[in-house]
Scaffold this motif. Structure first.
Motif, short mmCIF file in Angstrom:
data_model
loop_
_atom_site.label_atom_id
_atom_site.label_comp_id
_atom_site.label_asym_id
_atom_site.label_seq_id
_atom_site.Cartn_x
_atom_site.Cartn_y
_atom_site.Cartn_z
N ARG A 239 0.86 -6.38 -11.15
CA ARG A 239 0.32 -5.13 -13.09
C ARG A 239 -0.04 -6.09 -13.35
O ARG A 239 -0.07 -6.48 -14.53
CB ARG A 239 1.96 -4.71 -13.32
CG ARG A 239 2.68 -3.65 -12.71
CD ARG A 239 1.62 -1.81 -12.78
NE ARG A 239 2.22 -0.97 -11.79
CZ ARG A 239 2.79 -0.06 -11.75
NH1 ARG A 239 4.16 -0.30 -12.71
NH2 ARG A 239 3.22 0.43 -10.83
N GLY B 30 -3.79 2.70 2.11
CA GLY B 30 -2.63 2.27 2.33
C GLY B 30 -1.15 2.66 2.82
O GLY B 30 -0.58 1.85 3.61
N GLU B 31 -1.00 4.18 1.53
CA GLU B 31 -0.17 4.33 2.64
C GLU B 31 -0.08 5.90 3.48
O GLU B 31 1.23 5.41 4.67
CB GLU B 31 0.03 5.80 1.74
CG GLU B 31 1.51 6.73 1.65
CD GLU B 31 2.22 7.53 0.67
OE1 GLU B 31 1.23 7.50 0.01
OE2 GLU B 31 3.18 8.29 0.26
N GLY C 29 0.85 -1.12 0.15
CA GLY C 29 0.17 0.57 0.08
C GLY C 29 0.85 0.89 -0.10
O GLY C 29 1.05 2.49 -0.80
N VAL D 286 -0.01 13.08 -6.43
CA VAL D 286 -0.26 12.09 -5.66
C VAL D 286 0.11 10.40 -6.40
O VAL D 286 0.01 9.39 -6.06
CB VAL D 286 -1.38 12.08 -3.80
CG1 VAL D 286 -1.90 10.78 -3.84
CG2 VAL D 286 -1.07 13.38 -3.56
N ALA D 287 -1.39 10.61 -6.97
CA ALA D 287 -1.39 9.25 -7.89
C ALA D 287 -0.06 8.82 -8.38
O ALA D 287 0.04 7.53 -8.41
CB ALA D 287 -2.70 9.12 -9.27
N ARG D 288 1.05 9.29 -9.14
CA ARG D 288 2.04 8.84 -9.90
C ARG D 288 2.75 8.98 -8.51
O ARG D 288 4.11 7.84 -8.70
CB ARG D 288 2.86 10.17 -10.60
CG ARG D 288 1.67 10.15 -11.98
CD ARG D 288 2.44 10.75 -13.30
NE ARG D 288 1.57 12.36 -13.37
CZ ARG D 288 2.50 13.42 -12.82
NH1 ARG D 288 3.35 13.28 -13.78
NH2 ARG D 288 1.58 14.05 -13.10
N HIS D 289 2.87 9.36 -7.49
CA HIS D 289 4.34 9.38 -6.82
C HIS D 289 4.09 8.98 -5.59
O HIS D 289 4.68 8.87 -4.92
CB HIS D 289 4.96 10.47 -6.77
CG HIS D 289 5.15 11.00 -7.90
ND1 HIS D 289 6.34 10.29 -8.50
CD2 HIS D 289 4.79 12.28 -8.68
CE1 HIS D 289 6.50 11.23 -10.11
NE2 HIS D 289 5.37 12.18 -10.23
N GLY D 290 2.45 8.55 -5.00
CA GLY D 290 2.59 8.86 -3.42
C GLY D 290 2.29 10.32 -2.66
O GLY D 290 2.56 11.11 -3.09
N SER E 94 -5.43 3.25 -2.09
CA SER E 94 -4.24 3.71 -2.38
C SER E 94 -4.04 4.44 -1.20
O SER E 94 -2.46 4.46 -0.37
CB SER E 94 -3.88 3.90 -3.20
OG SER E 94 -4.41 3.14 -4.36
N ALA F 36 4.03 10.44 0.40
CA ALA F 36 5.10 10.43 0.82
C ALA F 36 6.13 11.65 -0.50
O ALA F 36 6.54 12.14 -0.19
CB ALA F 36 6.08 9.46 1.24
N GLN G 25 -2.12 -3.87 -8.48
CA GLN G 25 -2.30 -3.07 -8.74
C GLN G 25 -0.40 -3.02 -8.47
O GLN G 25 0.86 -2.35 -9.15
CB GLN G 25 -2.71 -1.78 -8.35
CG GLN G 25 -3.52 -0.56 -8.54
CD GLN G 25 -3.61 0.50 -7.77
OE1 GLN G 25 -3.28 0.67 -6.91
NE2 GLN G 25 -4.75 1.05 -8.68
N THR G 26 0.15 -4.40 -7.20
CA THR G 26 1.86 -4.70 -7.66
C THR G 26 2.10 -4.99 -8.25
O THR G 26 2.44 -5.88 -8.19
CB THR G 26 1.24 -5.38 -5.16
OG1 THR G 26 0.69 -3.94 -4.66
CG2 THR G 26 2.71 -5.17 -5.53
N SER H 230 4.07 0.58 -3.44
CA SER H 230 3.65 0.16 -5.14
C SER H 230 3.63 1.55 -6.29
O SER H 230 4.19 1.26 -7.26
CB SER H 230 1.82 -0.52 -5.17
OG SER H 230 2.38 -1.85 -4.44
N THR H 231 3.05 2.14 -5.23
CA THR H 231 2.87 3.42 -6.53
C THR H 231 4.27 4.22 -7.26
O THR H 231 4.75 4.63 -8.10
CB THR H 231 1.55 4.17 -5.74
OG1 THR H 231 0.12 4.26 -5.87
CG2 THR H 231 1.13 6.11 -7.13
N GLY I 95 -0.57 2.67 -10.00
CA GLY I 95 -1.31 3.26 -8.60
C GLY I 95 -1.72 4.48 -9.03
O GLY I 95 -1.35 4.98 -9.94
N ASP I 96 -3.13 4.94 -8.09
CA ASP I 96 -3.31 5.46 -8.32
C ASP I 96 -3.75 6.56 -7.47
O ASP I 96 -3.56 6.47 -6.18
CB ASP I 96 -4.74 4.97 -8.91
CG ASP I 96 -5.53 4.35 -7.61
OD1 ASP I 96 -5.79 4.05 -6.68
OD2 ASP I 96 -6.57 3.65 -8.45
#
Lengths: 213, 213
Positions: free
Chosen positions: B184, B119-120, A119, B29-33, B116, B35, B181-182, A122-123, B110-111
């Motif tokens: 793919r 998870g983060e 979670g 956030v969808a692309r890089h999370g 998501s 963090a 997503q993990t 993965s992104t 990821g999205d």
């Protein structure tokens, strides 16, 4: 998987130190997530110097990959929901109950399981994602092996799609844990495992509807 | 929920700017999370100055909470898997198919969905966790409403546990998306939704075993 820690060169004492570092990192990640865990905190928690830590892991990325490998092994071993031989309805129920028990013991707080790592990483982290994906696929293969044994013994119908069924079990566990940890209640995990196990039972020859039992 | 952006004070132009910032943050956030997304990058992507951004969001935390609210609303609205009225087997299948389609369009990358974000953030950020939990519980309530209508019409047996069934559906979606997503690949999500829908069908009066159809 790339070489992150040159384990061949390690003495027993070196292996112990390396394990201590990984254990400290695992505990910190369980509490604060990967992003919230700094190398300095790991160093302090493991009681090693910066140069010692660097000797084993030349970056936070390398350390996190070691944590992923450790947690993937734990999921397939005795640690996480026991997976010794998931080759009977009773073994599958015991596996589900162990997962539920584990969440209850942890009060449905976040952990450092493969699902939590997925979670968070993965992104944003392609190398970590690949490692976690490997772990999930090994896990799914173990579940599939157990279901295969059940089908071979005639406990599941010959036309049972084992790929689908093993993914259904693993996704139920992951989705249940994700929701239970987010709402801090065991209900979602109990529901997801009840549903998945009823689905498995429905492939027994002459099974009754899983909703009617 | 605390007041993060004082929306009462906003002019139409102010609301548009605030929305533009939230949209830029959602995409990053969808692309890089979370963090991996910096305030400066959001500022640049939204085409606003630092003081403008600060006018609407006085911290990254406040901005992320606005993203969570937006994504929770999207999940319950037309955006995410359509949830208009999940009050028939056909509507549930269409909902599952929309979720699968969405992952395929995104190549199982990821999205910035609620799952998501959970998870983060669930482990490390208590305020975000509470907001995401609210979103999940609203989502589950909508699913439950649809199942309730089905039970009222006699399409599900009177003794159907709607709480369990609605959590089973939502956890199947979340677990399936997490695994897809993990690794793919769409297979886990397809498996999880097939299993969950078969489980729902098994509560129809006189249902056959979901594995036998």
């Amino acid at each position: 998987m790339t070489e992150t820690a040159k384990p061949r060169r390690l003495t027993p004492k070196g292996r112990a130190t390396r394990n201590r570092i990984i254990e400290a990192a695992t505990e910190l990640v369980a509490r604060h997530g990967v992003a919230g865990t700094g190398i300095d905190e790991v160093r302090a928690a493991a009681g090693v110097s910066g140069s010692q830590l660097y000797h084993y892991f030349d970056s936070k990325q390398a350390l996190i990959r070691a944590v992923i490998t450790r947690q993937a092994d734990a999921a397939l071993d005795a640690g996480e929901p026991r997976i010794g031989a998931l080759d009977s309805f009773e073994a599958l129920r015991a596996w589900a109950d162990a997962a539920i028990e584990r969440q209850l013991e942890n009060e449905c707080r976040g952990d450092c399981s493969l699902g939590s790592l997925a979670g968070e990483l993965s992104t944003s982290d392609e190398e970590s994602r690949t490692d976690i994906a490997d772990g999930f696929l090994r896990w799914k293969a173990l579940i599939l092996n157990g279901l295969q044994a059940m089908r071979d013994r005639g406990e599941l119908r010959a036309d049972t799609d084992l790929d689908e069924l093993s993914f259904a079990l693993l996704t139920a566990l992951q989705g249940g844990v994700l929701l239970s940890q987010t709402i801090r209640h065991i209900q979602p995990l109990e529901a997801s495992m009840n549903a998945a196990l009823a689905y498995v039972r429905s492939f027994a020859p002459g099974a009754r509807s899983p909703g009617s039992g």
